[in-house]
Design a protein around this motif. Structure first.
Motif, PDB file in Angstrom:
ATOM      1  N   TYR A 129      -9.750   0.209  -2.970  1.00 10.77           N
ATOM      2  CA  TYR A 129      -8.373   0.056  -3.435  1.00 10.77           C
ATOM      3  C   TYR A 129      -8.319   0.148  -4.960  1.00 10.77           C
ATOM      4  O   TYR A 129      -9.257  -0.263  -5.652  1.00 10.77           O
ATOM      5  CB  TYR A 129      -7.791  -1.297  -3.012  1.00 10.77           C
ATOM      6  CG  TYR A 129      -7.778  -1.542  -1.526  1.00 10.77           C
ATOM      7  CD1 TYR A 129      -6.684  -1.188  -0.740  1.00 10.77           C
ATOM      8  CD2 TYR A 129      -8.863  -2.145  -0.888  1.00 10.77           C
ATOM      9  CE1 TYR A 129      -6.664  -1.426   0.629  1.00 10.77           C
ATOM     10  CE2 TYR A 129      -8.857  -2.379   0.480  1.00 10.77           C
ATOM     11  CZ  TYR A 129      -7.756  -2.021   1.234  1.00 10.77           C
ATOM     12  OH  TYR A 129      -7.752  -2.254   2.585  1.00 10.77           O
ATOM     13  N   LEU A 173       0.825  -1.202   0.000  1.00  8.29           N
ATOM     14  CA  LEU A 173       0.000   0.000   0.000  1.00  8.29           C
ATOM     15  C   LEU A 173       0.857   1.248   0.000  1.00  8.29           C
ATOM     16  O   LEU A 173       1.856   1.350   0.719  1.00  8.29           O
ATOM     17  CB  LEU A 173      -0.928   0.007   1.223  1.00  8.29           C
ATOM     18  CG  LEU A 173      -1.924  -1.145   1.329  1.00  8.29           C
ATOM     19  CD1 LEU A 173      -2.793  -0.968   2.566  1.00  8.29           C
ATOM     20  CD2 LEU A 173      -2.788  -1.240   0.080  1.00  8.29           C
ATOM     21  N   ILE A 223      -2.461   0.769  -4.474  1.00  7.49           N
ATOM     22  CA  ILE A 223      -1.632  -0.423  -4.292  1.00  7.49           C
ATOM     23  C   ILE A 223      -0.507  -0.377  -5.317  1.00  7.49           C
ATOM     24  O   ILE A 223      -0.753  -0.269  -6.522  1.00  7.49           O
ATOM     25  CB  ILE A 223      -2.456  -1.710  -4.481  1.00  7.49           C
ATOM     26  CG1 ILE A 223      -3.606  -1.765  -3.474  1.00  7.49           C
ATOM     27  CG2 ILE A 223      -1.582  -2.943  -4.335  1.00  7.49           C
ATOM     28  CD1 ILE A 223      -4.549  -2.939  -3.673  1.00  7.49           C
TER      29      ILE A 223
END
Length: 297
Positions: free
Chosen positions: A139, A109, A121
């Motif tokens: 994400y 991350l 990410i």
């Protein structure tokens, strides 16, 4: 209900995403509601003043106070209890596995969260997703961000943030627990239909912010193509009947359609509930006797 659901898939698509989501919840919860209602009616008949009416003469279970555990009564109870325990443990292990994978993600991350609130990410994989039951987080991978324009990236992030805002991962997990008790083919249909309705609800949330249906639909198509899902242009993708069942095609069609579909059918739900409740409550004693004749009375 499983036999009925097999014919219900096309009908569900006629409703808007919100109504379809509620209908699917109604379908998976109805067996439990009806079961509890039957127990209340049959185990505590003294609570109901209409028990003396003529048509309720068959609404009884005269063996209610005779329940020997060492019999087929106890055997079915034990088998069902083990089935429930096995299914619940299976889902729990799956949830723990997802949590473990999320913990492993921490090494990849980017500490600097994207302006919209999405977590980046550092991976060349092409993906965007939302995960987490109680504190869901959206994400997106570096690989996908680099391939999208600024506007497209914004739409993808807002879509995932909508999933996080309305706790869609938790809702999907709880829904799957109820759907577990249907036959696997029906269970898969229910889960897929509910997942599609959540995707469309997230798309509607994005639409309220950008108001550009064409851009959103093109972004959906572009992401699917980047992930290797399809290799045709947008017009062919929507028009070709071979792809009409593809979730992304259904999402695009839903966005492009000004009329999102029918609203929640309250009357249908009310009549369906009464019908299923009546069939089950009036047949409990007959089903019991059919088993008794197979063994002994």
């Amino acid at each position: 209900m499983s036999l009925f659901i097999n014919r219900l898939e096309g009908l569900l698509l006629r409703f808007d995403a919100s109504s379809r989501s509620l209908l699917l919840w109604f379908i998976v919860i109805l067996p439990w509601f009806v079961s509890c209602a039957c127990v209340a009616v049959l185990v505590f008949p003294e609570l109901f003043i209409w028990k003396t009416l003529p048509f309720t003469s068959s609404l009884h279970w005269h063996h209610i106070y005779t329940f020997p555990l060492v019999s087929w009564h106890g055997a079915t109870l034990v088998l069902f209890s083990f089935l429930c325990l096995f299914l619940m443990l299976t889902k729990l292990l799956k949830a723990l596995k997802i949590t473990s994978h999320l913990n492993q993600l921490k090494d990849f991350l980017n500490p600097a969260t994207l302006p919209n609130g999405c977590v980046l990410i550092e991976s060349q994989e092409i993906s965007a997703f939302t995960s987490g039951f109680f504190r869901p987080q959206a994400y997106i991978t570096r690989g996908l961000c680099d391939l999208l324009s600024k506007e497209e990236s914004f739409i993808v992030q807002q879509h995932e943030l909508a999933h996080a805002k309305y706790a869609h991962p938790l809702k999907k997990y709880i829904f799957s627990l109820f759907a577990l008790f249907f036959p696997q083919r029906v269970e898969n249909k229910l889960n897929d239909s509910y997942a599609l309705s959540l995707e469309q609800l997230a798309d509607d949330t994005v639409l309220k912010q950008t108001l550009d249906v064409t851009l959103i639909s093109k972004t959906i198509l572009r992401v699917v193509r980047l992930q290797g899902g399809i290799r045709v242009n947008q017009r062919e993708f929507i028009a070709d009947c071979a792809f009409t069942a593809h979730p992304s095609a259904l999402r695009i069609k839903y966005l492009l359609n000004d009329n999102k579909g029918r609203s929640f059918p309250y009357l249908f739900v009310f009549i369906s509930t009464l019908t299923v409740l009546a069939i089950n409550s009036f047949s409990v004693d007959y089903i019991h006797h059919s088993f008794e004749h197979l063994f002994s009375h």
